[in-house]
Design a protein around this motif. Structure first.
Motif, PDB file in Angstrom:
ATOM      1  N   TYR A 155     -18.672  -3.433   1.055  1.00  0.00           N
ATOM      2  CA  TYR A 155     -18.864  -4.371  -0.046  1.00  0.00           C
ATOM      3  C   TYR A 155     -20.303  -4.262  -0.544  1.00  0.00           C
ATOM      4  CZ  TYR A 155     -14.604  -6.437   1.864  1.00  0.00           C
ATOM      5  OH  TYR A 155     -13.335  -6.627   2.326  1.00  0.00           O
ATOM      6  N   ASP A 156     -20.479  -4.407  -1.849  1.00  0.00           N
ATOM      7  CA  ASP A 156     -21.837  -4.407  -2.377  1.00  0.00           C
ATOM      8  C   ASP A 156     -22.088  -5.600  -3.288  1.00  0.00           C
ATOM      9  OD1 ASP A 156     -20.184  -3.545  -4.390  1.00  0.00           O
ATOM     10  OD2 ASP A 156     -21.507  -1.942  -5.093  1.00  0.00           O
ATOM     11  N   TYR A 157     -21.087  -5.961  -4.141  1.00  0.00           N
ATOM     12  CA  TYR A 157     -21.262  -7.012  -5.138  1.00  0.00           C
ATOM     13  C   TYR A 157     -19.943  -7.763  -5.243  1.00  0.00           C
ATOM     14  CZ  TYR A 157     -23.214  -8.988  -9.489  1.00  0.00           C
ATOM     15  OH  TYR A 157     -23.729  -9.832 -10.452  1.00  0.00           O
ATOM     16  N   THR A 158     -19.984  -9.078  -5.185  1.00  0.00           N
ATOM     17  CA  THR A 158     -18.756  -9.858  -5.094  1.00  0.00           C
ATOM     18  C   THR A 158     -17.846  -9.659  -6.298  1.00  0.00           C
ATOM     19  OG1 THR A 158     -19.481 -11.545  -3.522  1.00  0.00           O
ATOM     20  CG2 THR A 158     -17.909 -12.249  -5.176  1.00  0.00           C
ATOM     21  N   ARG A 159     -18.384  -9.343  -7.438  1.00  0.00           N
ATOM     22  CA  ARG A 159     -17.521  -9.037  -8.578  1.00  0.00           C
ATOM     23  C   ARG A 159     -16.599  -7.867  -8.257  1.00  0.00           C
ATOM     24  NH1 ARG A 159     -18.550  -5.419 -12.618  1.00  0.00           N
ATOM     25  NH2 ARG A 159     -20.807  -5.502 -12.338  1.00  0.00           N
ATOM     26  N   SER A 160     -17.093  -6.892  -7.472  1.00  0.00           N
ATOM     27  CA  SER A 160     -16.309  -5.710  -7.116  1.00  0.00           C
ATOM     28  C   SER A 160     -15.445  -5.928  -5.884  1.00  0.00           C
ATOM     29  CB  SER A 160     -17.247  -4.523  -6.878  1.00  0.00           C
ATOM     30  OG  SER A 160     -18.064  -4.285  -8.001  1.00  0.00           O
ATOM     31  N   GLY A 161     -15.898  -6.747  -4.971  1.00  0.00           N
ATOM     32  CA  GLY A 161     -15.133  -6.984  -3.753  1.00  0.00           C
ATOM     33  C   GLY A 161     -15.803  -8.017  -2.881  1.00  0.00           C
ATOM     34  N   ASN A 162     -15.000  -8.808  -2.193  1.00  0.00           N
ATOM     35  CA  ASN A 162     -15.497  -9.862  -1.320  1.00  0.00           C
ATOM     36  C   ASN A 162     -14.510 -10.007  -0.167  1.00  0.00           C
ATOM     37  OD1 ASN A 162     -15.480 -12.886  -0.443  1.00  0.00           O
ATOM     38  ND2 ASN A 162     -17.459 -12.625  -1.470  1.00  0.00           N
ATOM     39  N   PRO A 163     -14.987 -10.152   1.072  1.00  0.00           N
ATOM     40  CA  PRO A 163     -14.058 -10.224   2.214  1.00  0.00           C
ATOM     41  C   PRO A 163     -13.031 -11.341   2.106  1.00  0.00           C
ATOM     42  CG  PRO A 163     -16.306  -9.857   2.980  1.00  0.00           C
ATOM     43  CD  PRO A 163     -16.399 -10.142   1.512  1.00  0.00           C
ATOM     44  N   THR A 164     -13.420 -12.494   1.570  1.00  0.00           N
ATOM     45  CA  THR A 164     -12.458 -13.585   1.425  1.00  0.00           C
ATOM     46  C   THR A 164     -11.376 -13.204   0.431  1.00  0.00           C
ATOM     47  OG1 THR A 164     -14.319 -15.110   1.773  1.00  0.00           O
ATOM     48  CG2 THR A 164     -12.230 -16.062   1.086  1.00  0.00           C
ATOM     49  N   ARG A 165     -11.779 -12.536  -0.648  1.00  0.00           N
ATOM     50  CA  ARG A 165     -10.793 -12.110  -1.640  1.00  0.00           C
ATOM     51  C   ARG A 165      -9.896 -11.009  -1.082  1.00  0.00           C
ATOM     52  NH1 ARG A 165     -13.834 -10.468  -6.018  1.00  0.00           N
ATOM     53  NH2 ARG A 165     -13.135  -8.316  -6.270  1.00  0.00           N
ATOM     54  N   THR A 166     -10.473 -10.085  -0.322  1.00  0.00           N
ATOM     55  CA  THR A 166      -9.659  -9.028   0.278  1.00  0.00           C
ATOM     56  C   THR A 166      -8.594  -9.616   1.193  1.00  0.00           C
ATOM     57  OG1 THR A 166     -11.476  -7.427   0.181  1.00  0.00           O
ATOM     58  CG2 THR A 166      -9.725  -6.978   1.757  1.00  0.00           C
ATOM     59  N   ALA A 167      -8.954 -10.625   1.975  1.00  0.00           N
ATOM     60  CA  ALA A 167      -7.976 -11.267   2.865  1.00  0.00           C
ATOM     61  C   ALA A 167      -6.832 -11.870   2.062  1.00  0.00           C
ATOM     62  CB  ALA A 167      -8.664 -12.339   3.703  1.00  0.00           C
ATOM     63  N   LEU A 168      -7.164 -12.571   0.972  1.00  0.00           N
ATOM     64  CA  LEU A 168      -6.121 -13.159   0.126  1.00  0.00           C
ATOM     65  C   LEU A 168      -5.246 -12.079  -0.490  1.00  0.00           C
ATOM     66  CD1 LEU A 168      -4.818 -15.502  -1.448  1.00  0.00           C
ATOM     67  CD2 LEU A 168      -6.634 -15.247  -3.156  1.00  0.00           C
ATOM     68  N   GLU A 169      -5.860 -11.031  -1.004  1.00  0.00           N
ATOM     69  CA  GLU A 169      -5.097  -9.962  -1.647  1.00  0.00           C
ATOM     70  C   GLU A 169      -4.186  -9.243  -0.663  1.00  0.00           C
ATOM     71  OE1 GLU A 169      -8.322  -8.974  -5.221  1.00  0.00           O
ATOM     72  OE2 GLU A 169      -8.336  -7.799  -3.360  1.00  0.00           O
ATOM     73  N   LYS A 170      -4.646  -9.075   0.570  1.00  0.00           N
ATOM     74  CA  LYS A 170      -3.792  -8.465   1.597  1.00  0.00           C
ATOM     75  C   LYS A 170      -2.580  -9.351   1.894  1.00  0.00           C
ATOM     76  CE  LYS A 170      -5.940  -7.036   5.284  1.00  0.00           C
ATOM     77  NZ  LYS A 170      -6.966  -7.037   6.363  1.00  0.00           N
ATOM     78  N   HIS A 171      -2.819 -10.660   2.014  1.00  0.00           N
ATOM     79  CA  HIS A 171      -1.721 -11.563   2.344  1.00  0.00           C
ATOM     80  C   HIS A 171      -0.691 -11.606   1.214  1.00  0.00           C
ATOM     81  CE1 HIS A 171      -0.600 -15.494   4.652  1.00  0.00           C
ATOM     82  NE2 HIS A 171       0.386 -14.637   4.578  1.00  0.00           N
ATOM     83  N   VAL A 172      -1.163 -11.671  -0.026  1.00  0.00           N
ATOM     84  CA  VAL A 172      -0.250 -11.705  -1.166  1.00  0.00           C
ATOM     85  C   VAL A 172       0.537 -10.397  -1.257  1.00  0.00           C
ATOM     86  CG1 VAL A 172      -0.101 -11.839  -3.677  1.00  0.00           C
ATOM     87  CG2 VAL A 172      -1.639 -13.364  -2.440  1.00  0.00           C
ATOM     88  N   ALA A 173      -0.136  -9.259  -1.059  1.00  0.00           N
ATOM     89  CA  ALA A 173       0.555  -7.965  -1.090  1.00  0.00           C
ATOM     90  C   ALA A 173       1.617  -7.890  -0.006  1.00  0.00           C
ATOM     91  CB  ALA A 173      -0.457  -6.834  -0.924  1.00  0.00           C
ATOM     92  N   MET A 174       1.321  -8.448   1.155  1.00  0.00           N
ATOM     93  CA  MET A 174       2.292  -8.450   2.240  1.00  0.00           C
ATOM     94  C   MET A 174       3.508  -9.302   1.866  1.00  0.00           C
ATOM     95  SD  MET A 174       1.846  -9.735   6.187  1.00  0.00           S
ATOM     96  CE  MET A 174       2.161 -11.452   5.774  1.00  0.00           C
ATOM     97  N   LEU A 175       3.273 -10.480   1.284  1.00  0.00           N
ATOM     98  CA  LEU A 175       4.377 -11.355   0.899  1.00  0.00           C
ATOM     99  C   LEU A 175       5.246 -10.728  -0.186  1.00  0.00           C
ATOM    100  CD1 LEU A 175       2.563 -14.830   0.796  1.00  0.00           C
ATOM    101  CD2 LEU A 175       4.150 -14.013   2.538  1.00  0.00           C
ATOM    102  N   GLU A 176       4.623 -10.014  -1.117  1.00  0.00           N
ATOM    103  CA  GLU A 176       5.356  -9.417  -2.234  1.00  0.00           C
ATOM    104  C   GLU A 176       5.842  -8.004  -1.933  1.00  0.00           C
ATOM    105  OE1 GLU A 176       6.553 -10.550  -4.831  1.00  0.00           O
ATOM    106  OE2 GLU A 176       5.447 -12.333  -5.445  1.00  0.00           O
ATOM    107  N   GLN A 177       5.462  -7.454  -0.762  1.00  0.00           N
ATOM    108  CA  GLN A 177       5.772  -6.062  -0.424  1.00  0.00           C
ATOM    109  C   GLN A 177       5.276  -5.112  -1.512  1.00  0.00           C
ATOM    110  OE1 GLN A 177       9.923  -7.352   1.696  1.00  0.00           O
ATOM    111  NE2 GLN A 177       9.723  -5.213   1.202  1.00  0.00           N
TER     112      GLN A 177
END
Length: 683
Positions: A155-177
């Motif tokens: 990670y370098d800049y929160t606009r590009s990526g943030n660990p909290t956002r990555t966790a949410l995106e992983k969970h949503v992707a898992m739920l939606e397959q």
């Protein structure tokens, strides 16, 4: 040769010479589970070796048996994001070849062994965190420290990526397959990004029953050279006629908002793919615990996360879920370039909301079935049609069969018509528990008229929406209370009963006494006349008068002259009223204590108008209230069922903008009226 790491590298190209050759697994490995696990393990192992730079360790891995053993040892280890380094200068790769979003698992072929209720809860958003927190931390930071001037960390800049956002995106992707999911600042930002997948000359087919916001948005696509057509996506023959060789995307909803039109997503996806187009579905009305569109062949799934994923109407966001990695790269680029990502705090709230998603939706669906069945009893006298995908309502058999084939339940939104716009307005305004808002998907039950509220800005669509259309979003209260509320509202709208004056359960509790009581002496004789002693009786009228007396006294204490002004105004009003009745000779009289109190009954207690002038009135500082005044619930009898008591409550009835949730006062101090006055709060 260059190696394209399809599984976890998101298309990033690196030179194989920069990694130990024996650790590189061919990208043409079969798609069976063990091969993909080995490929994943090989990447993790190679990243660790590259970071360490140990030649001896590399030589040891050169032996086939050692190589295989190392891969097996690595299987099952968590991917350590903190060990990932993108040394783009030293490896010779271009900056633009670096991943546009943090690496994460690809859930496109993932099949969760857990039940839907468990999927929402059993998820660790930060497995690499050394402290193993039970909940994903909020990384409230804009930047991240980098390894060196020529290397990038994960990670370098929160606009590009943030660990909290990555966790949410992983969970949503898992739920939606989905292959990947992306969290945006709003549902409209998510939908806008989907339209950015198109170029000038491309064709876009959009459901003509789409929600108002996206209708505005796609119309604007015409300025970019995109050919936009509206079509009834529930009619596959109409879609076939509208398709052209330039059509690149079809966008729909099922059920549609607010007309509840049902579209066969699998058949529409097959049709789109036959013509080289992608299918995008706004699945806000049916979260993944109800429907997983990607299992039906849908290419892009969009959510307004503000609704069901939040569930509490306390945060705003949107999701874009995709099944193809090339599409993921484009979505990630647009999100990063336009800066539309979801904030870490909002991501944390969505992660919290997902944990109760199944329970909330399940309870709301059960309530909705009861409410819809009740509403059908008022057909055709007061209710014309009830649109809700169950057999008892007005959904046709074919559409109902399609919905049941692709969803695990009817959902939580009910739409009805009354045959009269005026009747519908009276019904909405007469509801006490149902809150009048433009959204849906909250734990609170909500009501609104789309033609005059959420869709009013889209003039061409409001012309096709029935003016009497009422949308109900069913929450998790007791369905007994919801039915009782709707029943009395229908009777009020029909002029069968007179409203009893209860102001929609707004939590002002005007009938209750307040505490703490003040022993402060009055400022003068006039204010003393407005005080009712605390020895008054416990009957309801006495307590109403006592509460009204406190409010009147509190307002009178704002200034020494306020009472006189009030007297003059009241006297003038009295004289004016008497004059209008032809009694010009009526002498002017100051209002009595009882009249003043009766005038104040029913008025809201305005915390902002309360002042504690302890120096001017001779009070001692220690005699001031030790906590803000509030109703005394000792004798309060709640009319609602326990399930509703937990939901039907307004924590800030005096707030001038009437938020659905109590504001977060993230402050240590409050500004005071003056150096010798205290407001309701100070520290």
């Amino acid at each position: 040769p260059n190696l394209q790491r399809v599984e976890l590298f998101q298309g990033m190209v690196m030179e194989a010479s920069s990694l130990p050759a024996v650790l590189v697994l061919d990208a043409e490995l079969s798609k069976d589970l063990e091969s993909r696990r080995l490929q994943n393990a090989a990447w993790r192992l190679s990243a660790k070796v590259a970071e360490a730079g140990s030649r001896e360790r590399s030589e040891e891995r050169d032996q086939p048996s050692s190589h295989l053993r190392s891969l097996h040892d690595a299987i099952g280890d968590s991917l350590d994001f903190t060990a990932v380094r993108y040394a783009w200068q030293s490896t010779g790769c271009q900056y633009d070849d670096l991943p546009t979003f943090p690496i994460r698992p690809d859930f496109a072929t993932f099949r969760n062994a857990l039940k839907p209720a468990s999927e929402c809860v059993v998820f660790d958003g930060c497995p690499e965190d050394p402290y193993h927190p039970s909940n994903t931390p909020i990384y409230q930071t804009a930047t991240f420290v980098q390894p060196s001037a020529s290397e990038f960390g994960p990670y370098d800049y929160t606009r590009s990526g943030n660990p909290t956002r990555t966790a949410l995106e992983k969970h949503v992707a898992m739920l939606e397959q989905a292959s990947a999911a992306f969290a945006f600042a709003s549902g409209m930002a998510a939908l806008h990004t989907v339209t950015r997948l198109l170029r000038a000359g491309d064709g876009l087919l959009v459901s003509d029953h789409i929600c108002g916001g996206i209708r505005h948005l796609v119309k604007d696509c015409g300025r970019s050279g995109v050919d936009v057509k509206f079509v009834d996506t529930a009619d596959l023959e109409a879609v076939k006629r509208a398709l052209t060789p330039k059509t690149r995307l079809i966008h729909t909803e099922s059920p549609s908002n607010p007309l509840m039109r049902i579209t066969d997503l699998k058949a529409l996806a097959d049709l789109a793919h036959e013509h080289g187009a992608m299918l995008s579905v706004d699945s806000t009305m049916t979260p993944p615990v109800i429907c997983k569109p990607m299992t039906l062949g849908v290419d892009i799934v969009v959510h307004s996360a503000t609704k069901f994923f939040s569930g509490h109407a306390d945060c705003m966001g949107g999701f874009v879920c995709v099944r193809e990695q090339e599409v993921a790269k484009r979505v990630a680029f647009v999100q990063n370039a336009e800066g539309t990502s979801c904030s870490p705090m909002e991501c944390f709230l969505f992660l919290r909301g997902i944990k109760t998603l199944y329970l909330r939706v399940q309870r709301a669906q059960e309530n909705a079935i009861q409410v819809a069945t009740f509403l059908m009893k008022y057909r055709p006298q007061y209710i014309k049609d009830v649109f809700f995908p169950i057999k008892a309502c007005n959904t046709d058999a074919e559409s109902l069969a399609v919905h049941e084939s692709q969803c695990r339940g009817p959902g939580c939104v009910i739409v009805l018509t009354t045959g009269s716009m005026e009747f519908s307005q009276r019904l909405v305004d007469a509801c006490r528990i149902f809150r009048t808002t433009v959204s849906y998907g909250s734990v609170n039950s909500l009501i609104g008229m789309p033609a005059t509220m959420s869709h009013a800005s889209t003039s061409d669509q409001t012309s096709v929406l029935p003016a009497d259309l009422v949308r109900l979003s069913i929450g998790i209260e007791s369905f007994h209370d919801l039915i009782a509320d709707l029943e009395q509202a229908i009777k009020v709208a029909a002029d069968e009963v007179v409203p009893d004056g209860n102001d929609k359960f707004d939590s002002t509790f005007d009938d209750l006494p307040v505490l703490p009581r003040m022993s402060t002496p009055p400022l003068n004789e006039d204010t003393a006349a407005l005080l009712i002693k605390t020895k008054s009786g416990n009957d309801i009228d006495s307590r109403r008068l006592e509460n009204a007396g406190w409010r009147t006294w509190a307002k009178a204490r704002q200034s020494d002259s306020e009472l006189d002004v009030s007297k003059d105004t009241t006297t003038k009003e009295t004289t004016s009223q008497n004059s209008s009745e032809g009694d010009d000779e009526q002498p002017r009289q100051a209002p009595s204590k009882l009249q003043s109190l009766q005038t104040a009954i029913g008025a809201r207690l305005d915390f902002n108008g309360i002042r504690f002038r302890w120096q001017a009135s001779g009070d001692m500082y220690n005699e001031l209230p030790t906590f803000p005044i509030r109703p005394n619930f000792a004798t309060f009898e709640n009319q609602l069922q326990p399930a509703s008591q937990c939901v039907v409550f307004d924590g800030c009835p005096e707030d001038p903008v009437h938020p659905s949730n109590t504001p977060v006062y993230m402050t240590a101090t409050f500004n005071q009226p003056s150096a010798f006055e205290f407001g309701p709060y100070d520290y």
